[in-house]
Design an enzyme around this catalytic site. Structure first.
Site, PDB file in Angstrom:
ATOM      1  N   ARG A  93      48.737  37.772  33.267  1.00  0.00           N
ATOM      2  CA  ARG A  93      47.383  38.144  33.651  1.00  0.00           C
ATOM      3  C   ARG A  93      46.910  37.319  34.847  1.00  0.00           C
ATOM      4  NH1 ARG A  93      43.983  37.385  28.456  1.00  0.00           N
ATOM      5  NH2 ARG A  93      45.750  36.265  27.579  1.00  0.00           N
ATOM      6  N   GLN A 150      17.015  51.088  53.731  1.00  0.00           N
ATOM      7  CA  GLN A 150      17.662  52.381  53.916  1.00  0.00           C
ATOM      8  C   GLN A 150      17.633  53.188  52.617  1.00  0.00           C
ATOM      9  OE1 GLN A 150      21.283  52.715  56.349  1.00  0.00           O
ATOM     10  NE2 GLN A 150      22.305  53.585  54.572  1.00  0.00           N
ATOM     11  N   GLU A 183      27.802  49.204  50.720  1.00  0.00           N
ATOM     12  CA  GLU A 183      28.639  49.368  51.929  1.00  0.00           C
ATOM     13  C   GLU A 183      29.715  50.426  51.697  1.00  0.00           C
ATOM     14  OE1 GLU A 183      27.366  48.114  54.313  1.00  0.00           O
ATOM     15  OE2 GLU A 183      26.223  46.430  53.496  1.00  0.00           O
ATOM     16  N   GLY A 191      37.148  32.506  24.040  1.00  0.00           N
ATOM     17  CA  GLY A 191      35.729  32.388  23.733  1.00  0.00           C
ATOM     18  C   GLY A 191      34.941  31.637  24.797  1.00  0.00           C
ATOM     19  N   ASP A 232      30.399  53.179  48.379  1.00  0.00           N
ATOM     20  CA  ASP A 232      30.926  53.145  47.020  1.00  0.00           C
ATOM     21  C   ASP A 232      32.463  53.234  47.070  1.00  0.00           C
ATOM     22  OD1 ASP A 232      30.431  54.072  43.949  1.00  0.00           O
ATOM     23  OD2 ASP A 232      31.953  55.345  44.859  1.00  0.00           O
TER      24      ASP A 232
HETATM   25  C1  LIG Z   1      22.305  44.621  44.314  1.00  0.00           C
HETATM   26  C2  LIG Z   1      22.090  45.714  45.315  1.00  0.00           C
HETATM   27  C3  LIG Z   1      21.516  45.423  46.535  1.00  0.00           C
HETATM   28  C4  LIG Z   1      21.276  46.427  47.502  1.00  0.00           C
HETATM   29  N1  LIG Z   1      20.648  46.097  48.684  1.00  0.00           N
HETATM   30  C5  LIG Z   1      20.294  47.098  49.556  1.00  0.00           C
HETATM   31  C6  LIG Z   1      19.520  46.814  50.741  1.00  0.00           C
HETATM   32  O1  LIG Z   1      19.188  45.647  51.026  1.00  0.00           O
HETATM   33  N2  LIG Z   1      19.170  47.837  51.545  1.00  0.00           N
HETATM   34  C7  LIG Z   1      19.521  49.130  51.262  1.00  0.00           C
HETATM   35  O2  LIG Z   1      19.171  50.012  52.035  1.00  0.00           O
HETATM   36  N3  LIG Z   1      20.245  49.434  50.160  1.00  0.00           N
HETATM   37  C8  LIG Z   1      20.636  48.463  49.277  1.00  0.00           C
HETATM   38  N4  LIG Z   1      21.349  48.768  48.139  1.00  0.00           N
HETATM   39  C9  LIG Z   1      21.679  50.170  47.831  1.00  0.00           C
HETATM   40  C10 LIG Z   1      23.160  50.500  47.965  1.00  0.00           C
HETATM   41  O3  LIG Z   1      23.520  50.542  49.299  1.00  0.00           O
HETATM   42  C11 LIG Z   1      23.415  51.840  47.251  1.00  0.00           C
HETATM   43  O4  LIG Z   1      23.148  51.667  45.896  1.00  0.00           O
HETATM   44  C12 LIG Z   1      24.829  52.293  47.444  1.00  0.00           C
HETATM   45  O5  LIG Z   1      24.983  52.752  48.742  1.00  0.00           O
HETATM   46  C13 LIG Z   1      25.251  53.397  46.480  1.00  0.00           C
HETATM   47  O6  LIG Z   1      24.466  54.513  46.640  1.00  0.00           O
HETATM   48  P1  LIG Z   1      23.807  55.235  45.404  1.00  0.00           P
HETATM   49  O7  LIG Z   1      23.216  54.212  44.542  1.00  0.00           O
HETATM   50  O8  LIG Z   1      22.954  56.307  45.945  1.00  0.00           O
HETATM   51  O9  LIG Z   1      25.031  55.908  44.630  1.00  0.00           O
HETATM   52  P2  LIG Z   1      25.296  57.454  44.413  1.00  0.00           P
HETATM   53  O10 LIG Z   1      25.739  58.049  45.697  1.00  0.00           O
HETATM   54  O11 LIG Z   1      24.152  58.067  43.734  1.00  0.00           O
HETATM   55  O12 LIG Z   1      26.524  57.390  43.439  1.00  0.00           O
HETATM   56  C14 LIG Z   1      26.481  57.841  42.088  1.00  0.00           C
HETATM   57  C15 LIG Z   1      27.876  58.263  41.673  1.00  0.00           C
HETATM   58  O13 LIG Z   1      28.235  59.453  42.371  1.00  0.00           O
HETATM   59  C16 LIG Z   1      29.465  59.323  43.014  1.00  0.00           C
HETATM   60  N5  LIG Z   1      29.405  60.116  44.245  1.00  0.00           N
HETATM   61  C17 LIG Z   1      28.335  60.246  45.096  1.00  0.00           C
HETATM   62  N6  LIG Z   1      28.647  61.062  46.096  1.00  0.00           N
HETATM   63  C18 LIG Z   1      29.920  61.466  45.909  1.00  0.00           C
HETATM   64  C19 LIG Z   1      30.818  62.322  46.645  1.00  0.00           C
HETATM   65  N7  LIG Z   1      30.444  62.912  47.780  1.00  0.00           N
HETATM   66  N8  LIG Z   1      32.065  62.492  46.165  1.00  0.00           N
HETATM   67  C20 LIG Z   1      32.437  61.894  45.032  1.00  0.00           C
HETATM   68  N9  LIG Z   1      31.652  61.073  44.305  1.00  0.00           N
HETATM   69  C21 LIG Z   1      30.403  60.862  44.745  1.00  0.00           C
HETATM   70  C22 LIG Z   1      29.640  57.833  43.241  1.00  0.00           C
HETATM   71  O14 LIG Z   1      30.993  57.472  43.295  1.00  0.00           O
HETATM   72  C23 LIG Z   1      28.949  57.241  42.017  1.00  0.00           C
HETATM   73  O15 LIG Z   1      29.836  57.212  40.960  1.00  0.00           O
HETATM   74  C24 LIG Z   1      21.627  47.768  47.202  1.00  0.00           C
HETATM   75  C25 LIG Z   1      22.234  48.063  45.969  1.00  0.00           C
HETATM   76  C26 LIG Z   1      22.473  47.070  45.025  1.00  0.00           C
HETATM   77  C27 LIG Z   1      23.104  47.438  43.724  1.00  0.00           C
HETATM   78  C1  LIG Z   2      29.695  35.369  21.242  1.00  0.00           C
HETATM   79  C2  LIG Z   2      30.639  34.681  20.314  1.00  0.00           C
HETATM   80  C3  LIG Z   2      30.284  34.490  18.992  1.00  0.00           C
HETATM   81  C4  LIG Z   2      31.135  33.816  18.096  1.00  0.00           C
HETATM   82  N1  LIG Z   2      30.724  33.597  16.805  1.00  0.00           N
HETATM   83  C5  LIG Z   2      31.495  32.822  15.977  1.00  0.00           C
HETATM   84  C6  LIG Z   2      31.058  32.444  14.682  1.00  0.00           C
HETATM   85  O1  LIG Z   2      29.967  32.831  14.247  1.00  0.00           O
HETATM   86  N2  LIG Z   2      31.839  31.648  13.905  1.00  0.00           N
HETATM   87  C7  LIG Z   2      33.041  31.210  14.351  1.00  0.00           C
HETATM   88  O2  LIG Z   2      33.707  30.496  13.615  1.00  0.00           O
HETATM   89  N3  LIG Z   2      33.509  31.532  15.595  1.00  0.00           N
HETATM   90  C8  LIG Z   2      32.760  32.323  16.421  1.00  0.00           C
HETATM   91  N4  LIG Z   2      33.220  32.641  17.693  1.00  0.00           N
HETATM   92  C9  LIG Z   2      34.500  32.108  18.161  1.00  0.00           C
HETATM   93  C10 LIG Z   2      35.586  33.143  18.327  1.00  0.00           C
HETATM   94  O3  LIG Z   2      36.048  33.551  17.078  1.00  0.00           O
HETATM   95  C11 LIG Z   2      36.730  32.552  19.181  1.00  0.00           C
HETATM   96  O4  LIG Z   2      36.214  32.319  20.452  1.00  0.00           O
HETATM   97  C12 LIG Z   2      37.902  33.492  19.275  1.00  0.00           C
HETATM   98  O5  LIG Z   2      38.573  33.482  18.070  1.00  0.00           O
HETATM   99  C13 LIG Z   2      38.888  33.139  20.393  1.00  0.00           C
HETATM  100  O6  LIG Z   2      39.401  31.883  20.193  1.00  0.00           O
HETATM  101  P1  LIG Z   2      39.459  30.813  21.374  1.00  0.00           P
HETATM  102  O7  LIG Z   2      38.146  30.806  22.023  1.00  0.00           O
HETATM  103  O8  LIG Z   2      39.965  29.566  20.802  1.00  0.00           O
HETATM  104  O9  LIG Z   2      40.530  31.407  22.387  1.00  0.00           O
HETATM  105  P2  LIG Z   2      41.914  30.718  22.772  1.00  0.00           P
HETATM  106  O10 LIG Z   2      42.861  30.864  21.654  1.00  0.00           O
HETATM  107  O11 LIG Z   2      41.681  29.390  23.317  1.00  0.00           O
HETATM  108  O12 LIG Z   2      42.372  31.692  23.918  1.00  0.00           O
HETATM  109  C14 LIG Z   2      42.501  31.310  25.282  1.00  0.00           C
HETATM  110  C15 LIG Z   2      43.534  32.183  25.946  1.00  0.00           C
HETATM  111  O13 LIG Z   2      44.827  31.870  25.442  1.00  0.00           O
HETATM  112  C16 LIG Z   2      45.483  33.021  24.983  1.00  0.00           C
HETATM  113  N5  LIG Z   2      46.316  32.629  23.836  1.00  0.00           N
HETATM  114  C17 LIG Z   2      45.980  31.761  22.872  1.00  0.00           C
HETATM  115  N6  LIG Z   2      46.992  31.640  21.998  1.00  0.00           N
HETATM  116  C18 LIG Z   2      47.974  32.457  22.407  1.00  0.00           C
HETATM  117  C19 LIG Z   2      49.288  32.791  21.911  1.00  0.00           C
HETATM  118  N7  LIG Z   2      49.750  32.251  20.801  1.00  0.00           N
HETATM  119  N8  LIG Z   2      50.010  33.695  22.583  1.00  0.00           N
HETATM  120  C20 LIG Z   2      49.534  34.264  23.706  1.00  0.00           C
HETATM  121  N9  LIG Z   2      48.326  33.984  24.214  1.00  0.00           N
HETATM  122  C21 LIG Z   2      47.558  33.082  23.578  1.00  0.00           C
HETATM  123  C22 LIG Z   2      44.380  34.006  24.662  1.00  0.00           C
HETATM  124  O14 LIG Z   2      44.825  35.337  24.808  1.00  0.00           O
HETATM  125  C23 LIG Z   2      43.326  33.663  25.689  1.00  0.00           C
HETATM  126  O15 LIG Z   2      43.587  34.341  26.894  1.00  0.00           O
HETATM  127  C24 LIG Z   2      32.382  33.351  18.574  1.00  0.00           C
HETATM  128  C25 LIG Z   2      32.762  33.576  19.899  1.00  0.00           C
HETATM  129  C26 LIG Z   2      31.900  34.233  20.776  1.00  0.00           C
HETATM  130  C27 LIG Z   2      32.328  34.448  22.206  1.00  0.00           C
END
Ligand SMILES: Cc1cc2nc3c(=O)[nH]c(=O)nc-3n(C[C@H](O)[C@H](O)[C@H](O)COP(=O)(O)OP(=O)(O)OC[C@H]3O[C@@H](n4cnc5c(N)ncnc54)[C@H](O)[C@@H]3O)c2cc1C
Ligand SMILES: Cc1cc2nc3c(=O)[nH]c(=O)nc-3n(C[C@H](O)[C@H](O)[C@H](O)COP(=O)(O)OP(=O)(O)OC[C@H]3O[C@@H](n4cnc5c(N)ncnc54)[C@H](O)[C@@H]3O)c2cc1C
Lengths: 681, 681
Positions: free
Chosen positions: A331, A134, A439, A416, A441
């Site tokens: 959360r 479509q 289906e 992390g 937006d």
């Molecule tokens: C993973 C994936 C699989 C899909 N598979 C299929 C499939 O198998 N077959 C098929 O036919 N299609 C498929 N689709 C397409 C899908 O149905 C369309 O992408 C979808 O309907 C949204 O339409 P659009 O991309 O044209 O968005 P648009 O209409 O271009 O939307 C763009 C923006 O404009 C806004 N907007 C548009 N019109 C208005 C309005 N009148 N008022 C206010 N805001 C508006 C929207 O909110 C949006 O923010 C697929 C899409 C995805 C991402």
């Molecule tokens: C892409 C990527 C790259 C990174 N690179 C590095 C790097 O190069 N070197 C390095 O050392 N580290 C690196 N890190 C690690 C990163 O610093 C830690 O993941 C980050 O500090 C979060 O710690 P955590 O994963 O232990 O989270 P956690 O502390 O385990 O958090 C888990 C959940 O508990 C909540 N929480 C934890 N403690 C509390 C509290 N006291 N009160 C309320 N809520 C709490 C948090 O909000 C969270 O929702 C990387 C991480 C990512 C994703």
């Protein structure tokens, strides 16, 4: 990890198995076990490279799985339900996806008996593989704007399918990119130079033997996406391709080859039925979609320990499970409540749908046929179809937004490790995201809901008798316009539900005032309409959750304690939602400011505490097998760190290359054993 | 597409080039052009397979790019700024990422002159490649909980680095997985059986010749992630690895090998400085991070046409650009406003940081040293360091959340095409997401802000004189506690800013009441603290934006019309934020309910209309080269559909395989030319 989850489970006595049965039925759970056993034993379904492989490899594996799945269905005589369960367990979109859904459905629903014989039979036997084309490069939402044409050629009784511009290229079509050899193509029907709007045509696109594109057909895969990469979404361009008369799906409308006249569609209701069903189904699924993320995050946060509680007594000196932090609870636990809210709402929608289908099929022949109009033009006050249509639009929008955004909240709650693919949340979220766009937006659907509510308001304003719940709540609101509301939202559940109804009614009449009295432009009201739709849909969810808990099937099936916990979840969901939307509740006079403050600072915080001990058992009751979740963080046994380590060090192909790290050297990989690695797995 | 964007640009006379210069300086823009030219001409930086390749290939390319970039730096004599620009343009994390940032910084900041000679010099010349290994499998946020040990061995004057449990494994360490041969390892220092907390040690992990892991070192890549897949985040386990005394980074603390005594750190301020700088930098970047998404979505939505406007006059009969729908505007234009708000706030933070560094370095020797305490324990009312620390925590949290969540809003605003990788938003979003988690999880940082505000409240309550803006607004609030507020938020900008200050003060004293008077548990207040931190940070952003527009450098640089447009953006940002948080504004008495309703239904809607014609030029002023955006939807020339088509049909390796679609056949790919395809590119 293991003992920690065990002790969590010991803290609550929610009967997990019983609750699962209540949610899904015993039969469904047994079905799942049975199908799972088959899948687990087949090597092709082994998931251990899912998170590692690139696009081409993933697609290849997905195709192998799709084929094997089809073979298993035949071999084990699996029915439709079994297949759905198998797909849920595998949890990845596959190359037969659109063949098995929209292609078959459209042939079935919109084809004549002759066309069933010609196309549907073969499709059911996989002699032809199809898709539903479509959307185009230039048009999606606005189906009437489609540019592909199907021009009736009276001389040879054919249709000429043509893509006049680049933007007419079909785009996003699932299963089309590499797999399908047929497509249902939506194209503008043109007879004698006159356009008749988009209609469905069955078009062959690839050779059934060589699988090469047919002449004058340009077809291929549209490339990588944020998710959904196991699916070959495709593009499709036609250069004056001829198809026979019988290829226009003719159950609802057709071209009479004798007179060259357009024959008008039979009944609009039946066409809209499919869309409503699809949306209702999205609502039903949204609960379990979200529940996957909530299960993973809840289990992990029960194990993850970080810091000591500043105020904890000396005796509890160890580190605290992060699930004990109120900022983590606030959360996750409302999302846990939402999973149940959405589940009951989805069930309610499916019942509602089934009832209305019964009614319609009763009246099908009597119904006046006006395809152009769409359901929003029908008389709302008395029409349960319009009611169902609006509910399905609003709830599809709300439910898929809650699920998608909730999954990201779950992922981030894992800190992390949530960012690792092994969390299992990210990939799942990425695959789910398009549900907010397709289906209908989510933003645009809200206009349908607003249109319906405006109609309902007009009917009530005219003094017509309420005929359904919507007109009922609007009527009640009007009746109290000189008194205002006085809802005991914290003390009484009925009042809590009524406050949501009140807000919907208030916003409906505000919209009515702007549109009908002040004559504001439609476009200037879209933001109000979005809020209105959200308000109405939240009311429906709260009401459905409330009614599900009241119903005798619930009170019969569940013990007192479980019902108490579910009741707390209901209150948490409703009060937390109310608090998040509080300005609308004040403005409408549904609550006082004081009530909101109390709800937030007292009631919600208390509910979090009360639900906390049951959190792990509640997610257990969603009954996801580890195999399905494919998550280190969400393992049932809590062996999070062992599993992360195992996947990183044993299953990771990147570790079989050795780099030359120095910038002057042009050697990148000194040693590359990744191919051997793969073949060893 | 081309003409559409042109006509958009014709509708406004915002002087794009001048605005860009004002935002970034002429010098920075020229620098960007110069570096871009070099990168564009090098084949290795060609991006056309970025969205297609799998993990191993992407990593290989990223390594090639990192090496080449280093060579170019040497060749062209690029300075630090040039390198940053180059990395921005390339826009993908690379294998030298942590070497070039945290490894060098830590060696520089925390090493002695002797250590600089020993390690830093080599690192700067890429003779050793390093990373920063703090986080472990079991601990991230809670650094004090780290389990890796560094035990002082007096006999041979070495440290023994050891990972006692699986959870002590270093994890997430950027550049470690495959690339680094050195690491700065944070480990618990133990002397004579007594723990002294985490300290940094320089540890070699791979052989400098063979690049194989050293004995007793287990190291590798942690596997695929939601994004960041061009980076080799790694794990690292030690089995009693000995390192010499000189490998403990000793600028701030050390072990005296003669006495075996711990020598205490010099000045806490300097250690905290780096963290504050890093967070301030995240704030500064957040504006441009978000601006990429806003640029892409705004351009695309100006071109994308869907439906006719129901109320449009007959003369404008064609389809409407979706950017004309208020529901699209209300999603995108406040984010456009946010890009500027964040940009000015980031600049403000960097200035604030530079000033306070000056002050500190003046006092460095005088400062009393207490590393254990951390800045939240210092005296808030009089300490600009504490103020800076809190601002950097709160703003890092707010700004990275706005940017990350805003990017997803932009992606979704593009409808279906937003889901394609070619939109350029999804991959960028996925790479940015960890910013909400690292350098202090966004939720946890809010506790630091609350702590600071509580201290400030105490100081004010005690009657101490205000010494900075925070204590100032608290004092003013208290002074009016018998009068309440009366802010003309819609009529006067100063009042709008003051309303934000009022809300912060109100929430601060609420928190003070709960914590200090009612003695509520810390954990029970986390949700309130999060709101408080958000409120305070929103106030800071609004204030920074306001002040930037008032400053003479702005009035001197920009013409009247541009300033008017920026002023509208300021009002949109502030009023839209206020409306979203309206319940806190009512509750605090900062505004009336009526004001909020007016802001939402009148002022904001009017601002959207007024800003709309300038949208495309405003995003143009962010000055992203197409090469950087790598987006079909965001092309400067608007050739969206042509580019989508080109990428899908010409660059897509999946189209070079032909499948056998039938389920009975075990053949998957009948033809696979994907390898040839790759080599042809
Ligand atoms: C993973 C994936 C699989 C899909 N598979 C299929 C499939 O198998 N077959 C098929 O036919 N299609 C498929 N689709 C397409 C899908 O149905 C369309 O992408 C979808 O309907 C949204 O339409 P659009 O991309 O044209 O968005 P648009 O209409 O271009 O939307 C763009 C923006 O404009 C806004 N907007 C548009 N019109 C208005 C309005 N009148 N008022 C206010 N805001 C508006 C929207 O909110 C949006 O923010 C697929 C899409 C995805 C991402
Ligand atoms: C892409 C990527 C790259 C990174 N690179 C590095 C790097 O190069 N070197 C390095 O050392 N580290 C690196 N890190 C690690 C990163 O610093 C830690 O993941 C980050 O500090 C979060 O710690 P955590 O994963 O232990 O989270 P956690 O502390 O385990 O958090 C888990 C959940 O508990 C909540 N929480 C934890 N403690 C509390 C509290 N006291 N009160 C309320 N809520 C709490 C948090 O909000 C969270 O929702 C990387 C991480 C990512 C994703």
């Amino acid at each position: 990890g293991h003992e920690l989850l065990q002790s969590e489970r010991d803290k609550s006595s929610v009967p997990v198995a019983k609750l699962s049965e209540f949610l899904f039925t015993k039969e469904a759970i047994e079905r799942k076990r049975r199908v799972l056993k088959v899948l687990e034993s087949e090597k092709v379904f082994n998931k251990n490279q899912n998170y590692f492989a690139g696009r081409v490899d993933r697609f290849e594996t997905a195709l192998a799985r799709a084929k094997r799945l089809r073979q298993l269905k035949v071999q084990h005589g699996w029915d439709q339900e079994d297949s759905i369960v198998a797909n849920d367990l595998i949890s990845e979109p596959g190359p037969y996806g659109l063949h098995e859904s929209m292609f078959l459905i459209t042939l079935r629903d919109q084809g004549t008996p002759e066309q069933h014989k010609l196309f549907l039979k073969k499709a059911e036997n996989y002699q032809i593989i199809g898709c539903y084309a479509q959307t185009e490069l230039g048009h999606g939402s606005n189906v009437r704007g489609l540019e592909t044409t199907a021009t009736w050629s009276p001389e040879d009784r054919t249709f000429i399918i043509h893509s006049p511009h680049l933007t007419a290229s079909k785009w996003w079509i699932g299963s089309l990119g590499r797999t399908a050899n047929y497509a249902v193509v939506m194209a503008q029907l043109i007879i004698g130079g006159k356009p008749f709007g988009p209609h469905p045509f069955v078009v062959q696109v690839r050779d059934l033997k060589t699988h090469e594109p047919l002449e004058n057909v340009h077809v291929g895969d549209i490339g990588p996406k944020f998710g959904y990469n196991t699916m070959d979404n495709g593009f499709l361009l036609f250069n004056h391709v001829k198809i026979p008369h019988v290829n226009m799906l003719a159950r609802f409308s057709s071209v009479d080859p004798a007179t060259n006249k357009y024959v008008r569609p039979m009944s609009a209701s039946l066409v809209y039925g499919t869309l409503t069903w699809v949306r209702s189904h999205i609502v039903l699924q949204s609960g379990s979609v979200l529940a996957r993320g909530v299960t993973i995050a809840t289990r992990y946060c029960a194990i993850r320990r970080q810091f000591q509680d500043r105020d904890a007594p000396q005796s509890e000196k160890g580190e605290t499970a992060v699930l004990n932090y109120t900022m983590v609870q606030v959360r996750l636990l409302p999302l846990l409540a939402a999973t149940f809210a959405l589940h009951f709402t989805g069930q309610g929608m499916m019942r509602f749908y089934a009832e209305s289908q019964k009614k319609i099929h009763g009246n099908a022949n009597a119904a006046s046929a006006d395809r152009g109009a769409g359901p929003e033009e029908t008389h709302a006050g008395s029409d349960s179809l319009a009611d169902l249509h609006a509910a399905s639009c609003g709830l599809k929008s709300l439910a898929s937004s809650i699920a998608a955004e909730g999954l990201e909240v779950c992922r981030r709650a894992c800190g992390g490790h949530g960012y690792s693919s092994f969390s299992g949340i990210g990939p799942w979220y990425a695959d789910y995201l398009p549900t907010t766009t397709w289906e209908g937006d989510n933003y645009m659907l809200s206009q349908q809901v607003a249109r319906y509510l405006l109609k309902s308001a007009r009917s009530v304003k005219k003094g017509e008798k309420p005929t359904n719940d919507t007109t009922q709540i609007l009527t009640e609101f009007l009746a109290r316009s000189d008194m205002g509301a006085a809802f005991d939202i914290i003390g009484k559940d009925e009042d809590l539900v009524a406050a949501f109804a009140w807000r919907t009614a208030y916003l409906t009449f505000e919209a009515y005032k702007h549109r009908d009295e002040e004559k504001k432009a439609w476009n200037d009201l879209l933001v109000d309409f979005y809020r209105l739709s959200k308000a109405h849909s939240q009311y429906l969810v709260v009401k459905n959750f409330y009614e599900a808990l009241q119903s005798s099937s619930t009170t019969d099936a569940l013990d007192e304690e479980t019902r108490t916990v579910l009741h707390k979840l209901f209150r948490l969901f409703a009060l937390n939602t109310l608090e998040q939307e509080s300005s609308e509740f004040y403005q409408s006079g549904a609550t006082t400011v004081r009530q909101i403050i109390l709800a937030r600072t007292n009631t919600v915080m208390k509910l979090l505490k009360e639900i906390r001990p049951h959190a792990v058992r509640l997610v257990d009751s969603w009954d996801f097998p580890d195999w399905q979740l494919d998550s280190s963080l969400g393992r049932y046994d809590g062996k999070v760190y062992e599993d992360l380590f195992h996947r990183a060090s044993e299953l990771n192909p990147l570790n079989s290359i050795t780099v030359d790290p120095y910038p002057e050297s042009s050697v990148l990989f000194k040693k590359d054993e990744s191919r051997d690695f793969k073949s060893k797995l």
